[in-house]
Design a protein around this motif. Structure first.
Motif, PDB file in Angstrom:
ATOM      1  N   ILE A  32       0.834  -1.207   0.000  1.00 15.44           N
ATOM      2  CA  ILE A  32       0.000   0.000   0.000  1.00 15.44           C
ATOM      3  C   ILE A  32       0.869   1.257   0.000  1.00 15.44           C
ATOM      4  O   ILE A  32       0.612   2.214  -0.737  1.00 15.44           O
ATOM      5  CB  ILE A  32      -0.943  -0.007   1.230  1.00 15.44           C
ATOM      6  CG1 ILE A  32      -1.965  -1.138   1.094  1.00 15.44           C
ATOM      7  CG2 ILE A  32      -1.654   1.334   1.378  1.00 15.44           C
ATOM      8  CD1 ILE A  32      -2.849  -1.323   2.318  1.00 15.44           C
ATOM      9  N   ILE A  33       1.923   1.255   0.817  1.00 19.78           N
ATOM     10  CA  ILE A  33       2.791   2.431   0.872  1.00 19.78           C
ATOM     11  C   ILE A  33       3.484   2.649  -0.463  1.00 19.78           C
ATOM     12  O   ILE A  33       3.611   3.778  -0.951  1.00 19.78           O
ATOM     13  CB  ILE A  33       3.812   2.286   2.013  1.00 19.78           C
ATOM     14  CG1 ILE A  33       3.077   2.327   3.367  1.00 19.78           C
ATOM     15  CG2 ILE A  33       4.862   3.389   1.962  1.00 19.78           C
ATOM     16  CD1 ILE A  33       3.986   2.082   4.547  1.00 19.78           C
ATOM     17  N   LEU A  54      -3.664   7.385 -11.286  1.00 21.55           N
ATOM     18  CA  LEU A  54      -5.088   7.692 -11.192  1.00 21.55           C
ATOM     19  C   LEU A  54      -5.381   8.616 -10.019  1.00 21.55           C
ATOM     20  O   LEU A  54      -6.255   9.474 -10.099  1.00 21.55           O
ATOM     21  CB  LEU A  54      -5.895   6.398 -11.082  1.00 21.55           C
ATOM     22  CG  LEU A  54      -7.419   6.555 -10.994  1.00 21.55           C
ATOM     23  CD1 LEU A  54      -7.955   7.378 -12.146  1.00 21.55           C
ATOM     24  CD2 LEU A  54      -8.081   5.181 -10.949  1.00 21.55           C
ATOM     25  N   ARG A  55      -4.646   8.454  -8.920  1.00 22.84           N
ATOM     26  CA  ARG A  55      -4.849   9.343  -7.787  1.00 22.84           C
ATOM     27  C   ARG A  55      -4.635  10.807  -8.182  1.00 22.84           C
ATOM     28  O   ARG A  55      -5.465  11.686  -7.904  1.00 22.84           O
ATOM     29  CB  ARG A  55      -3.887   8.981  -6.644  1.00 22.84           C
ATOM     30  CG  ARG A  55      -4.256   7.726  -5.868  1.00 22.84           C
ATOM     31  CD  ARG A  55      -3.213   7.443  -4.805  1.00 22.84           C
ATOM     32  NE  ARG A  55      -3.571   6.283  -3.998  1.00 22.84           N
ATOM     33  CZ  ARG A  55      -4.286   6.345  -2.886  1.00 22.84           C
ATOM     34  NH1 ARG A  55      -4.713   7.531  -2.455  1.00 22.84           N
ATOM     35  NH2 ARG A  55      -4.569   5.251  -2.206  1.00 22.84           N
ATOM     36  N   ALA A  56      -3.512  11.073  -8.825  1.00 23.69           N
ATOM     37  CA  ALA A  56      -3.196  12.453  -9.205  1.00 23.69           C
ATOM     38  C   ALA A  56      -4.162  12.972 -10.260  1.00 23.69           C
ATOM     39  O   ALA A  56      -4.585  14.126 -10.226  1.00 23.69           O
ATOM     40  CB  ALA A  56      -1.754  12.531  -9.722  1.00 23.69           C
ATOM     41  N   ILE A  98      -5.155   2.184  -5.649  1.00 25.60           N
ATOM     42  CA  ILE A  98      -5.787   2.786  -6.826  1.00 25.60           C
ATOM     43  C   ILE A  98      -4.817   2.868  -7.990  1.00 25.60           C
ATOM     44  O   ILE A  98      -5.178   2.597  -9.140  1.00 25.60           O
ATOM     45  CB  ILE A  98      -6.324   4.175  -6.458  1.00 25.60           C
ATOM     46  CG1 ILE A  98      -7.487   4.026  -5.473  1.00 25.60           C
ATOM     47  CG2 ILE A  98      -6.770   4.949  -7.691  1.00 25.60           C
ATOM     48  CD1 ILE A  98      -8.035   5.333  -4.963  1.00 25.60           C
ATOM     49  N   ASP A  99      -3.559   3.240  -7.723  1.00 25.74           N
ATOM     50  CA  ASP A  99      -2.603   3.405  -8.821  1.00 25.74           C
ATOM     51  C   ASP A  99      -2.050   2.086  -9.341  1.00 25.74           C
ATOM     52  O   ASP A  99      -1.534   2.031 -10.458  1.00 25.74           O
ATOM     53  CB  ASP A  99      -1.444   4.299  -8.372  1.00 25.74           C
ATOM     54  CG  ASP A  99      -1.849   5.750  -8.315  1.00 25.74           C
ATOM     55  OD1 ASP A  99      -2.707   6.151  -9.119  1.00 25.74           O
ATOM     56  OD2 ASP A  99      -1.332   6.489  -7.460  1.00 25.74           O
ATOM     57  N   VAL A 142     -10.990   0.979  -4.031  1.00 27.86           N
ATOM     58  CA  VAL A 142     -10.606  -0.296  -4.614  1.00 27.86           C
ATOM     59  C   VAL A 142     -10.493  -1.314  -3.482  1.00 27.86           C
ATOM     60  O   VAL A 142      -9.759  -1.099  -2.509  1.00 27.86           O
ATOM     61  CB  VAL A 142      -9.273  -0.199  -5.371  1.00 27.86           C
ATOM     62  CG1 VAL A 142      -8.848  -1.577  -5.867  1.00 27.86           C
ATOM     63  CG2 VAL A 142      -9.384   0.762  -6.533  1.00 27.86           C
ATOM     64  N   GLY A 143     -11.209  -2.419  -3.615  1.00 33.69           N
ATOM     65  CA  GLY A 143     -11.156  -3.464  -2.599  1.00 33.69           C
ATOM     66  C   GLY A 143     -11.872  -4.706  -3.071  1.00 33.69           C
ATOM     67  O   GLY A 143     -12.889  -4.629  -3.761  1.00 33.69           O
TER      68      GLY A 143
END
Length: 580
Positions: free
Chosen positions: A427-428, A447-449, A474-475, A512-513
């Motif tokens: 995740i990090i 996608l985050r940005a 997400i990315d 996302v999960g």
């Protein structure tokens, strides 16, 4: 000589004396009448010179002219820049009858005769003149007529029109002389009122500019500055409505962001095309445009009815060196004076302040974006160099400690802890990827940005910044093709909120999960109309179905609309979270 002859001789001088006395009395009465009229003229000259407000000066002139020559009806017509009548002030006609007569005259017929030939005109029978067109319905009958031009320096400012001398009499040469003299005094009074108005408006524009500049330098929100500009423009030019419209992102349309004054709710939030709208015509022209009747202007062909009770209007593009940033529109009530060139000249400069506000807001956003990206780089470095290495070292320590644990349950818990650490590292690393991925043309490839940029871009058209929440990998877990659909969903959903919802707030979430990507957009606006479904939403539904997902619409927790777009999120074949 007989006694009768003597008596007759004495009577003849007495009769002549009586005639002389009667003639003298007539002359005295005439002198007194002339004296009274001269006094009336002097009082009239003093009266029209007492006012400094231009509108009050004009009304005082026509009221004084009616009293001076004993007319029943009077009017003062101001000649506009198109050689027609831009203002028409009447005396003797009630407001009810004026409404029944209809729009102000445009300057044809006898009224136009004085515009074309600015010299005194006196008629015993108005309808007998070749230029007479007759009267509109509900107009009072008029016969005798006297008209005199008003000159300000060498310019013909307008004309005084008087009809129906009381008592059924005709206007005579003395009436004409008195009215011509009054017109000279009126020209001086108008010039003084103009100078006073120009000085007063100049002070008001300077004060307004200073306040706007202060707001800009203090970093005030651009919408607050635009509202301030609209309110100042409306107040200084005595307008009843002020509207500010900005280009809608991604389209050629204009969206009304600010509306203050008469029936402002009918304009606020409207999305209008440039073609067929008054504001759009100003944007295309790149310069101020005016109209005496905005509801009947040939350039206004689309949009809902929204000009009820309004007449003269001016639209001014808000222009910087680069391009037009929007439009400022001012409108006055029906039967009000049209906007003049002297009024629109400072308004164009003032509208440039609005364009400057938008330009500074863009620069502030760019500066904030640069600072944000620098912070992201710093956070990404710290996460990579400190947090991941410590987590990895902790995981290695736990793995090496496993061989010393003999109890099966304790060993199983230890393995689960190592797996949790491994998932945390993934995740990090996904977060680091999203923080660092960007190119010169866009805030980021991740996608985050990109989602953050899409929300920031929508803030201008919405008038507020939507909340954004993102959870999960997400990315890394969302393929590039699906990411493009996600951006389309966010952009279209927020565009619909701006166009139709009239909302005060909105929220976007990307989660996302469990192999599923869920995009949710909620607002607190008016909600979807019953049975209504827009083509943009149909496109989003087709995108979801093409990916094996679905689009659902419902009511939000605070009213308004909740849009949920859910599709499978295919995990990548190899992620960055493996142990190394």
């Amino acid at each position: 000589m007989s006694e009768d002859q003597g008596r007759t001789g004495r009577q003849l001088p007495r009769l002549r004396l009586d005639d002389l006395l009667e003639e003298l009395q007539v002359r005295i009465d005439a002198v007194r009448g002339t004296r009274d009229r001269v006094h009336s003229l002097l009082e009239a000259v003093l009266s029209v010179g007492q006012e400094l407000d231009l509108s009050q000066v004009l009304r005082r002139i026509v009221e004084t002219a009616v009293t001076l020559v004993d007319a029943e009806f009077g009017a003062l017509g101001v000649i506009g820049e198109d050689a027609g009548l831009s203002e028409f002030i009447t005396v003797g006609v009630s407001e009810e009858r004026a409404e029944a007569i209809g729009p102000l005259p445009s300057g044809h017929g006898i009224l136009g005769e004085l515009i074309r030939h600015p010299r005194p005109l006196r008629l015993p029978e108005l309808s007998a003149h070749p230029a007479s067109y007759g009267f509109p319905a509900n107009h009072p009958p008029m016969e005798s007529f006297l008209g005199v031009p008003i000159r300000v320096r060498e310019e013909v400012f307008g004309n005084i029109y008087l009809t129906e001398k009381r008592g059924g009499r005709e206007f005579d040469g003395e009436d004409e002389t008195l009215l011509a003299t009054l017109a000279v005094a009126a020209g001086v009074a108008i010039e003084n009122a103009r100078l006073y108005q120009a000085a007063r408006e100049g002070q008001l524009w300077m004060a307004a500019n200073a306040e706007v500049v202060g707001k800009l330098l203090s970093g005030a929100d651009e919408m607050d500055v635009l509202r301030l500009i609209a309110e100042h423009g409306r107040g200084i030019l005595s307008a009843d409505l002020a509207v500010v419209a900005l280009p809608l992102a991604g389209t050629t349309d204009l969206q009304v962001m600010i509306a203050v004054g008469s029936d402002a709710d009918a304009h606020r939030g409207l999305v209008l095309p440039r073609e067929g709208t008054f504001m759009g015509a100003a944007m295309e022209a790149g310069q101020p445009i005016t109209t005496p009747q905005v509801a009947k202007d040939a350039r206004v062909t689309v949009g809902p009815p929204r000009w009820d009770g309004l007449g003269p209007a001016v639209a001014v593009p808000m222009v910087t060196d680069k391009a037009g940033r929007g439009v400022l529109l001012l409108a006055r009530a029906e039967r009000s004076p049209v906007f003049t060139g002297a009024e629109t000249a400072p308004l164009l400069v003032f509208a440039g302040q609005a364009a400057l506000a938008l330009e500074l807001a863009d620069q502030r956003r760019r500066a904030e974006q640069i600072a944000l990206l620098e912070d992201r780089d710093r956070i990404a470095r710290d996460l990579h160099d400190l947090a991941i290495q410590r987590l990895f070292a902790t995981g290695m320590t736990l793995q090496s400690a496993q061989r010393f644990i003999q109890h099966p349950e304790a060993s199983e818990r230890l393995l689960r802890a190592v797996d949790d650490l491994d998932e945390t590292i993934k995740i990090i690393r996904s977060t680091i990827f999203g923080l660092r991925a960007r190119d010169p043309g866009r805030p980021g490839r991740g996608l985050r940005a990109l989602a953050s940029a899409a929300v920031e871009d929508a803030a201008r058209t919405l008038g507020f910044t939507p909340a954004l929440r993102m959870e999960g990998l997400i990315d890394t877990d969302v393929p590039a093709a699906v990411a493009e659909d996600v951006l389309a969903v966010v952009t279209e959903a927020l565009s619909n909120v701006a166009r139709h919802a009239h909302a005060a707030s909105a929220e976007v979430s990307l989660v996302v999960g469990s192999g599923v990507l869920t995009v949710t957009v909620t607002d607190d606006g008016g909600g979807l109309p019953d049975g209504g479904r827009r083509s943009g939403l149909l496109n989003l539904a087709e995108r979801a179905e093409g990916l094996g997902g679905e689009l659902t619409l419902g009511r939000g927790p605070r009213g308004g609309t909740r849009l949920t777009w859910r599709v499978p999120a295919a995990p990548p074949s190899a992620g960055p979270g493996g142990r190394s």
